[in-house]
Scaffold this active site. Structure first.
Site, PDB file in Angstrom:
ATOM      1  N   GLY A   1     -10.558   6.750  21.529  1.00 40.85           N
ATOM      2  CA  GLY A   1     -10.056   6.522  20.168  1.00 40.85           C
ATOM      3  C   GLY A   1      -9.355   7.731  19.574  1.00 40.85           C
ATOM      4  N   GLU A   2      -9.439   8.896  20.231  1.00 36.26           N
ATOM      5  CA  GLU A   2      -8.763  10.075  19.677  1.00 36.26           C
ATOM      6  C   GLU A   2      -7.247   9.878  19.719  1.00 36.26           C
ATOM      7  OE1 GLU A   2     -10.094  13.536  21.738  1.00 36.26           O
ATOM      8  OE2 GLU A   2     -12.116  13.429  20.876  1.00 36.26           O
TER       9      GLU A   2
ATOM     10  N   ASP B   1      -4.196  -4.959 -15.330  1.00 40.29           N
ATOM     11  CA  ASP B   1      -5.342  -4.183 -15.832  1.00 40.29           C
ATOM     12  C   ASP B   1      -4.813  -3.018 -16.665  1.00 40.29           C
ATOM     13  OD1 ASP B   1      -4.537  -2.215 -13.958  1.00 40.29           O
ATOM     14  OD2 ASP B   1      -5.859  -3.054 -12.429  1.00 40.29           O
TER      15      ASP B   1
ATOM     16  N   GLY C   1      -5.405  -9.533  -2.618  1.00 39.24           N
ATOM     17  CA  GLY C   1      -4.775 -10.587  -3.417  1.00 39.24           C
ATOM     18  C   GLY C   1      -5.680 -11.093  -4.536  1.00 39.24           C
TER      19      GLY C   1
ATOM     20  N   ARG D   1      -7.438   5.050  -4.722  1.00 37.26           N
ATOM     21  CA  ARG D   1      -8.326   4.396  -5.690  1.00 37.26           C
ATOM     22  C   ARG D   1      -9.658   5.135  -5.796  1.00 37.26           C
ATOM     23  NH1 ARG D   1      -7.540  -1.793  -3.841  1.00 37.26           N
ATOM     24  NH2 ARG D   1      -7.291  -0.765  -1.839  1.00 37.26           N
TER      25      ARG D   1
ATOM     26  N   LYS E   1      -9.379  -6.502 -17.028  1.00 39.96           N
ATOM     27  CA  LYS E   1      -9.975  -6.833 -15.725  1.00 39.96           C
ATOM     28  C   LYS E   1     -11.253  -6.049 -15.501  1.00 39.96           C
ATOM     29  CE  LYS E   1      -8.508  -5.020 -11.569  1.00 39.96           C
ATOM     30  NZ  LYS E   1      -7.544  -4.779 -10.488  1.00 39.96           N
TER      31      LYS E   1
ATOM     32  N   HIS F   1      -1.303   5.544  -7.138  1.00 39.72           N
ATOM     33  CA  HIS F   1      -2.187   4.664  -7.918  1.00 39.72           C
ATOM     34  C   HIS F   1      -2.633   5.311  -9.236  1.00 39.72           C
ATOM     35  CE1 HIS F   1      -5.256   1.758  -8.898  1.00 39.72           C
ATOM     36  NE2 HIS F   1      -6.127   2.737  -8.972  1.00 39.72           N
TER      37      HIS F   1
ATOM     38  N   THR G   1      -6.882  -9.623  -7.294  1.00 46.30           N
ATOM     39  CA  THR G   1      -6.440  -9.291  -8.657  1.00 46.30           C
ATOM     40  C   THR G   1      -5.356 -10.264  -9.110  1.00 46.30           C
ATOM     41  OG1 THR G   1      -6.980  -6.969  -8.365  1.00 46.30           O
ATOM     42  CG2 THR G   1      -5.327  -7.475 -10.057  1.00 46.30           C
TER      43      THR G   1
HETATM   44  C1  R5P Z   1      -6.336  -1.715  -8.977  1.00 43.57           C
HETATM   45  O1  R5P Z   1      -6.608  -0.896  -9.859  1.00 43.57           O
HETATM   46  C2  R5P Z   1      -4.986  -1.784  -8.329  1.00 43.57           C
HETATM   47  O2  R5P Z   1      -3.974  -1.396  -9.203  1.00 43.57           O
HETATM   48  C3  R5P Z   1      -4.695  -3.170  -7.769  1.00 43.57           C
HETATM   49  O3  R5P Z   1      -4.694  -4.101  -8.831  1.00 43.57           O
HETATM   50  C4  R5P Z   1      -5.745  -3.597  -6.785  1.00 43.57           C
HETATM   51  O4  R5P Z   1      -6.115  -2.527  -5.975  1.00 43.57           O
HETATM   52  C5  R5P Z   1      -5.241  -4.743  -5.932  1.00 43.57           C
HETATM   53  O5  R5P Z   1      -6.225  -5.052  -4.985  1.00 43.57           O
HETATM   54  P1  R5P Z   1      -6.594  -6.547  -4.632  1.00 43.57           P
HETATM   55  O6  R5P Z   1      -5.321  -7.201  -4.195  1.00 43.57           O
HETATM   56  O7  R5P Z   1      -7.610  -6.419  -3.522  1.00 43.57           O
HETATM   57  O8  R5P Z   1      -7.191  -7.184  -5.849  1.00 43.57           O
END
Ligand code: R5P
Length: 311
Positions: A39-40, A170, A225, A97, A193, A131, A227
């Site tokens: 795996g290296e 969010d 997907g 994140r 959110k 992010h 969110t």
């Molecule tokens: C969260 O703070 C990010 O801005 C995205 O909304 C989030 O990471 C999207 O991830 P997922 O598609 O898994 O909800």
């Protein structure tokens, strides 16, 4: 104007690296990337870098840890071979994140990644829609976080329905939503959110006027997907029109994400190629290349010019 430079592509997104090189009228540097049976990861530069300006294109997209180690190995090889300057082009910055502690016994992994990037001798980091902008503060080298908003707005401009609203899924994306709203001459709604886990989110409230309006949900990334699917349901429940479009910089689209968004009834999803995305079997998906933006930045670095007109 352009000094002696070379661009290497890691394994994470060679297609984007080729597009960037072709925008600049350059060839990618020859290199070998191998995986040992245990795996290296091993990388080897097949061209001299002594005294040269080196750009390494490597988003730290899934598999995040492999791509991160590969980036570090590339940079280490360049430093040991006397590159003049090493710029890491990391269009998608994994672990972004993990920018704060939620409990007392947790790491700040984004900060740890920043330390690693600097330890191997990378002199400059370029990324797209980081992010959390404060991640820049984990570095003491220059960080240029460019935005894909102008590129995505340009692609959308003629396709948007009338009477639409930009939706931030969010609180963290409000600034990005304002940027889209400014460029597309629209208003903004914000969703409240709550994240239950890495795969589950809940929308508690829609703040803003969405009734009888078409929505453009913007985000920095689509991962599972979840969110977006939750956002679509909340907007429909609040009386939004069924024409819901999504624009996200990073289309990670992990397994199951496409099905989730299809079930949610999203009309169109627009992402960039910061990470490799296949359009196969999913006609709702449009991919816009970020290569001209990155090539424009490289041109300016090489000529010691400001990036202000790019972002
Ligand atoms: C969260 O703070 C990010 O801005 C995205 O909304 C989030 O990471 C999207 O991830 P997922 O598609 O898994 O909800």
């Amino acid at each position: 104007m352009i000094s002696d430079f070379i661009i290497f592509a890691g394994a994470a997104n060679p297609a984007l690296a080729s597009r960037i090189a072709s925008e600049l009228g350059a060839q990618l540097g020859a290199r070998v990337i191998e995986r040992f049976p245990d795996g290296e990861i091993s990388v080897r530069l097949e061209e001299p870098v002594r005294g040269r300006e080196v750009f390494i294109v490597q988003p730290t997209s899934p598999p995040v840890n492999d791509h991160l180690i590969e980036l570090l190995a590339f940079a280490d090889a360049c430093r040991r071979a006397s590159a003049e300057r090493i710029t890491a082009i990391v269009p998608y910055f994994g672990y972004a994140r993990a920018d704060k502690r939620h409990g007392r016994r947790e790491p700040i992994t984004a900060s740890m990644v920043a330390e690693l990037i600097q330890t191997v001798g990378i002199n400059h980091l370029v990324t797209i829609d980081l992010h959390a902008p404060q991640i820049e503060g984990f570095f003491h080298i220059p960080v240029d976080s460019l935005t894909a908003a102008p590129t995505l707005c340009q692609a959308f401009r003629r396709r948007l329905p009338g009477n639409f609203v930009i939706v931030s899924p969010d609180a963290g994306r409000v600034k990005m939503a304002a940027e889209y709203a400014h460029r597309l001459n629209a208003t903004v709604a914000v969703l409240h959110k709550r994240r239950e886990s890495g795969t589950e989110t809940e929308i508690l409230r829609v703040v803003g006027d969405v009734r009888d309006r078409a929505c453009l949900i913007i985000d920095d990334m689509i991962s599972t997907g979840g969110t977006i699917a939750e956002s679509v349901a909340a907007l429909r429940a609040a009386g939004a029109r069924s024409e819901i479009t999504v624009a996200a910089t990073h289309g990670l689209l992990l397994e199951g994400a496409r099905e989730k968004l299809t079930r949610a009834g999203v009309r169109e999803v627009l992402v960039t190629d910061t990470t490799p995305v296949s359009r196969q079997d999913w006609p709702q998906l449009q991919v816009v290349s970020i290569a001209p933006l990155i090539a424009g930045a490289i041109r300016r670095f090489l000529a010691d010019q400001s990036l202000s007109d790019l972002c």
